[in-house]
Design a protein around this motif. Sequence first.
Motif, PDB file in Angstrom:
ATOM      1  N   ARG A   1      17.322  46.946  23.343  1.00 36.05           N
ATOM      2  CA  ARG A   1      18.129  45.681  23.867  1.00 36.05           C
ATOM      3  C   ARG A   1      20.257  46.122  23.975  1.00 36.05           C
ATOM      4  NH1 ARG A   1      16.227  40.586  26.160  1.00 36.05           N
ATOM      5  NH2 ARG A   1      17.508  40.964  27.312  1.00 36.05           N
ATOM      6  N   ALA A   2      19.951  46.813  24.968  1.00 35.85           N
ATOM      7  CA  ALA A   2      21.794  46.650  25.213  1.00 35.85           C
ATOM      8  C   ALA A   2      22.647  46.843  25.383  1.00 35.85           C
ATOM      9  CB  ALA A   2      22.255  47.843  24.214  1.00 35.85           C
ATOM     10  N   LEU A   3      23.888  46.013  25.753  1.00 33.16           N
ATOM     11  CA  LEU A   3      24.997  46.168  27.102  1.00 33.16           C
ATOM     12  C   LEU A   3      25.538  47.082  27.164  1.00 33.16           C
ATOM     13  CD1 LEU A   3      26.623  44.199  28.711  1.00 33.16           C
ATOM     14  CD2 LEU A   3      28.039  43.357  27.604  1.00 33.16           C
ATOM     15  N   THR A   4      25.715  48.100  28.247  1.00 30.35           N
ATOM     16  CA  THR A   4      26.115  49.294  28.350  1.00 30.35           C
ATOM     17  C   THR A   4      27.153  49.344  29.624  1.00 30.35           C
ATOM     18  OG1 THR A   4      23.736  50.512  27.416  1.00 30.35           O
ATOM     19  CG2 THR A   4      26.276  51.304  28.629  1.00 30.35           C
ATOM     20  N   VAL A   5      28.677  49.635  28.852  1.00 28.26           N
ATOM     21  CA  VAL A   5      29.675  49.321  30.422  1.00 28.26           C
ATOM     22  C   VAL A   5      30.327  51.220  30.454  1.00 28.26           C
ATOM     23  CG1 VAL A   5      32.091  48.564  30.330  1.00 28.26           C
ATOM     24  CG2 VAL A   5      30.346  46.644  29.202  1.00 28.26           C
ATOM     25  N   GLU A   6      30.462  51.276  30.816  1.00 22.45           N
ATOM     26  CA  GLU A   6      30.806  52.793  31.519  1.00 22.45           C
ATOM     27  C   GLU A   6      31.743  52.815  32.597  1.00 22.45           C
ATOM     28  OE1 GLU A   6      27.566  55.159  32.400  1.00 22.45           O
ATOM     29  OE2 GLU A   6      27.228  55.218  29.829  1.00 22.45           O
ATOM     30  N   GLY A   7      33.346  53.474  31.747  1.00 20.30           N
ATOM     31  CA  GLY A   7      33.927  53.386  32.823  1.00 20.30           C
ATOM     32  C   GLY A   7      34.096  52.140  34.272  1.00 20.30           C
ATOM     33  N   LEU A   8      34.547  51.008  32.796  1.00 16.73           N
ATOM     34  CA  LEU A   8      34.604  49.700  33.863  1.00 16.73           C
ATOM     35  C   LEU A   8      36.649  49.974  34.426  1.00 16.73           C
ATOM     36  CD1 LEU A   8      34.244  47.479  34.090  1.00 16.73           C
ATOM     37  CD2 LEU A   8      35.259  46.411  32.522  1.00 16.73           C
ATOM     38  N   THR A   9      36.711  49.997  35.111  1.00 10.65           N
ATOM     39  CA  THR A   9      38.291  49.843  35.893  1.00 10.65           C
ATOM     40  C   THR A   9      38.318  48.156  37.053  1.00 10.65           C
ATOM     41  OG1 THR A   9      38.031  50.879  37.990  1.00 10.65           O
ATOM     42  CG2 THR A   9      38.539  51.566  35.920  1.00 10.65           C
ATOM     43  N   VAL A  10      40.101  47.722  36.261  1.00 11.26           N
ATOM     44  CA  VAL A  10      39.499  46.110  37.204  1.00 11.26           C
ATOM     45  C   VAL A  10      41.072  46.388  38.161  1.00 11.26           C
ATOM     46  CG1 VAL A  10      40.197  43.670  36.893  1.00 11.26           C
ATOM     47  CG2 VAL A  10      37.934  44.973  35.594  1.00 11.26           C
ATOM     48  N   ASP A  11      41.257  46.324  39.099  1.00 10.72           N
ATOM     49  CA  ASP A  11      42.652  46.038  39.859  1.00 10.72           C
ATOM     50  C   ASP A  11      43.216  44.347  40.085  1.00 10.72           C
ATOM     51  OD1 ASP A  11      42.926  48.431  39.711  1.00 10.72           O
ATOM     52  OD2 ASP A  11      41.073  48.681  41.570  1.00 10.72           O
ATOM     53  N   VAL A  12      43.999  44.413  39.700  1.00 14.26           N
ATOM     54  CA  VAL A  12      44.682  43.020  40.453  1.00 14.26           C
ATOM     55  C   VAL A  12      45.087  43.714  41.439  1.00 14.26           C
ATOM     56  CG1 VAL A  12      44.402  41.826  38.216  1.00 14.26           C
ATOM     57  CG2 VAL A  12      46.696  43.059  38.636  1.00 14.26           C
ATOM     58  N   PRO A  13      45.775  42.908  42.765  1.00 14.06           N
ATOM     59  CA  PRO A  13      46.977  43.182  43.831  1.00 14.06           C
ATOM     60  C   PRO A  13      47.544  43.687  43.235  1.00 14.06           C
ATOM     61  CG  PRO A  13      46.069  40.860  44.161  1.00 14.06           C
ATOM     62  CD  PRO A  13      45.597  41.471  43.351  1.00 14.06           C
ATOM     63  N   GLY A  14      48.156  45.187  43.565  1.00 19.42           N
ATOM     64  CA  GLY A  14      49.305  45.784  43.040  1.00 19.42           C
ATOM     65  C   GLY A  14      48.998  46.940  41.716  1.00 19.42           C
ATOM     66  N   ARG A  15      47.700  46.771  41.055  1.00 21.22           N
ATOM     67  CA  ARG A  15      48.138  47.843  39.969  1.00 21.22           C
ATOM     68  C   ARG A  15      47.074  47.364  38.854  1.00 21.22           C
ATOM     69  NH1 ARG A  15      49.412  44.250  35.172  1.00 21.22           N
ATOM     70  NH2 ARG A  15      49.196  43.022  36.019  1.00 21.22           N
ATOM     71  N   ARG A  16      46.406  48.197  38.454  1.00 17.70           N
ATOM     72  CA  ARG A  16      45.290  48.510  37.853  1.00 17.70           C
ATOM     73  C   ARG A  16      45.377  47.819  36.750  1.00 17.70           C
ATOM     74  NH1 ARG A  16      41.086  53.338  38.081  1.00 17.70           N
ATOM     75  NH2 ARG A  16      40.744  51.969  40.234  1.00 17.70           N
ATOM     76  N   VAL A  17      44.818  46.838  35.507  1.00 16.49           N
ATOM     77  CA  VAL A  17      44.486  46.279  34.435  1.00 16.49           C
ATOM     78  C   VAL A  17      43.801  46.924  33.811  1.00 16.49           C
ATOM     79  CG1 VAL A  17      45.198  44.225  33.727  1.00 16.49           C
ATOM     80  CG2 VAL A  17      45.875  44.324  36.108  1.00 16.49           C
ATOM     81  N   VAL A  18      42.692  46.736  34.532  1.00 14.34           N
ATOM     82  CA  VAL A  18      41.892  48.086  32.754  1.00 14.34           C
ATOM     83  C   VAL A  18      41.472  48.801  33.146  1.00 14.34           C
ATOM     84  CG1 VAL A  18      39.562  47.793  31.891  1.00 14.34           C
ATOM     85  CG2 VAL A  18      40.766  45.783  32.385  1.00 14.34           C
ATOM     86  N   HIS A  19      41.206  50.169  32.386  1.00 13.35           N
ATOM     87  CA  HIS A  19      41.563  51.909  32.857  1.00 13.35           C
ATOM     88  C   HIS A  19      40.416  52.450  32.205  1.00 13.35           C
ATOM     89  CE1 HIS A  19      46.072  51.561  34.009  1.00 13.35           C
ATOM     90  NE2 HIS A  19      46.231  50.372  33.128  1.00 13.35           N
TER      91      HIS A  19
END
Lengths: 292, 490
Positions: free
Chosen positions: B8-26
């Motif tokens: 078992r493992a948690l795998t995160v791939e290419g995670l991006t998060v945007d807040v209005p107006g800009r990208r915070v997680v690239h």
Amino acid sequence: MRSDPLRAKGPRRPGGLLAVRLRPRRPALVTAVAVLAVLGTLAVLAPLFTSLDPVATDTSATSLPPGSAGHPLGTDLLGRDLWARMLYGARTSLLVGLTAAAITVVLGMLAGGLAAVAPRWLDGLIARTADVLLALPLLVIVLALAAVAGPSLGLVVVAIAVTSWMPVALIVRAELRSRRERRHVRAAYALGLSRWQVMWRHLLPGALPPVASVAAFEVGHAILTESTLSFLGLGVPPNRPSWGNLLTEAQAHLLTGEWYTVAIPAAAVVVTIIAVNVVAGAVSGPSEGGTW
Amino acid sequence: MSPHDAARALTVEGLTVDVPGRRVVHGLDLTVPAGRILALVGPSGSGKTLTARAIAGLQPHGGSVLLDGRPVRRGRDVGYAFQDASASLNPTVTIGRHLAETVRAHRRGDPSAALTRFGLDPALADAYPFELSGGQAQRAALAIATVHEPAVLIADEVTTALDPITQETVLDLVKADARDRTVLLITHDLTVASRWADDIAVLHAGRIVEHGPTARVLTDPRDDLTRALLQAADDTRAPERPAHITGGALTVRNLRRELRARRRRTLALDGIDLDIAPGEAVAIVGRSGSGKSTLLGALAALDRPDGGTVHRDGRDVWAMPGRARRAVRRRTGLIFQNPAASFDPRHTVRQVIAEAGPYTPDLLRYVGLDPAMADRRPAGLSGGESQRVAIARALAQDPDVLLADEPTSGLDVLTQRRVLDLLTGLRRDRGLTIVMVTHDLRAARRAADRVVVLDQGRAVDDLPTGDLDEARHPATRRLLAAVTPHRTPP
């Protein structure tokens, strides 16, 4: 350099209650002030805007709709010109509405502010007096006042103020009591400010936004209460027009197709309330982005 | 309990998060096997919390978050414990109902087992959140987050507000709980990460700049930010002494103060004696509830003691007339814990400072802020900015005594370092007397030359900072032990 509170005040913009922040780029505020100014001018200079007598009846021109020749807003059942009645009515209604609301708010803020800083017994006395007055019907108090002073326009104003300061006082008292415990008030004391300076700069300005909302409501309340009292013969003579009177008289026409006899004075009252609300909100300063 | 499963493992791939107006997680890539603790470390604003919220499914995001190769089910697979537990729990509902609600929603879990797991008496299920201490509330929140046995637990700054001893208890429990699941420990404190995490990922401006086993990251950091964080955490320079002394003297004799709440009374200060010489820098340390902040309120001539005296430059502040006492307060700079709340929310930064003394742009420059900030309101300031505005306000008073309540708590290490440098620089340049309340012994060593240890309203230890390691009193030893960074064997 030591700071002293007087010097610290010097070059800054005025703080506390004097901080009327009238910024030029606020269309809503400019509009609201303009609306109140126009209403005031129309009321004061009423004879310049109509040649008709607001109380004169004209049996040849009864129940005319708005837009009729010579009667831009139409006439009522007795043929009285609605435009003239609205203009002259504005005199009574604006005078009573704005004065009574102003006195109510000032009285309520004084009582509420005093209750918040006073020793416990005085606080209790003010709060319980407010509770008792809230429980008594308005008319009972006004009838008692009229019996002593005799009917007049001044009586109407006093009667309204005496019977409506309680909500303002209770709101101010509650706001001040909750604000007293705030961290920034403690910080103000830590800066060496006196109780009065803290009250004036931090507590009262913070309590203003809810009061501003109540103030606007009080204007409308006063305009309508005036007509109730006049109807009972306790205020201005019933034939003298006021927006409140126009509304009371027009109630019967609501379902007979003469909707405008209700709609026009009602619209005037609503416009006044909204304008006062906007202006009061501006006077009370920026809100904290909170509930009001 | 879910069965232990190495695959078992948690795998995160290419995670991006945007807040209005800009990208915070690239575009974040992470793999965390079950049974391991990954610490997500980074300065404020680096995107730690948004990443965690995205993984929990609480935040719209791009990229994929997979658990054992399938998408994460929101709520079911991830338990989330928030930074401020008492604010994330509903004050009108008991802990038991909180637990029962989660159990009912997922049709699995055992409330009393969850409480026991985090060292709480199952009887606490009948308590309301506000009846718990800070540490208890945080543990209850963790119990609620894990009652339905999610495969992943996200602990978002769960110990930031706690004193080191309580922090140790809570994180030890989290570590014990990690045998059965993947834990994502979000923190800005490298010491916490080094002691309780198996792996560390350093986050900077929404990107992972370093990721590896804890021992490797600590001994052989490859990124500049990691090095800066480590350096700031290891900063043990002693404070410099002032060339000339202008500060005031404080003397406290047999100080007693009782705090009265609706139903109970607490003796917050129980006969404190303390002498602080002009120009001295004293740190008052102790656990939460030991009376530190109450003592500071008394030193500031703000709270009238129930017994004993407070002297400022030889004069009893509570025997003088009110006007003179206000003059004493004007000469005392007080920096509050959580300084943002100590500014009138309706005032601008300029008004806040001008209330203490004449405003000049140099005040903001001195504390390292842009004078253009003068027209902002407190709500728009970050934690570090608020702290520096608070210092600027205290400076505008031109004080001779500076009192600071937890000036570094809740700030990331880099900001902490800036604030401490500012305080020590002030004392060096102006000869102020500084009294600092803190539960962070590292900050005490960095900024003070004397440490006073409070325990249950009594001053139990009073010694030069240099002798701290030889302290004998159990309360002091306990505090020291809780912050000693040591590696637990993997």
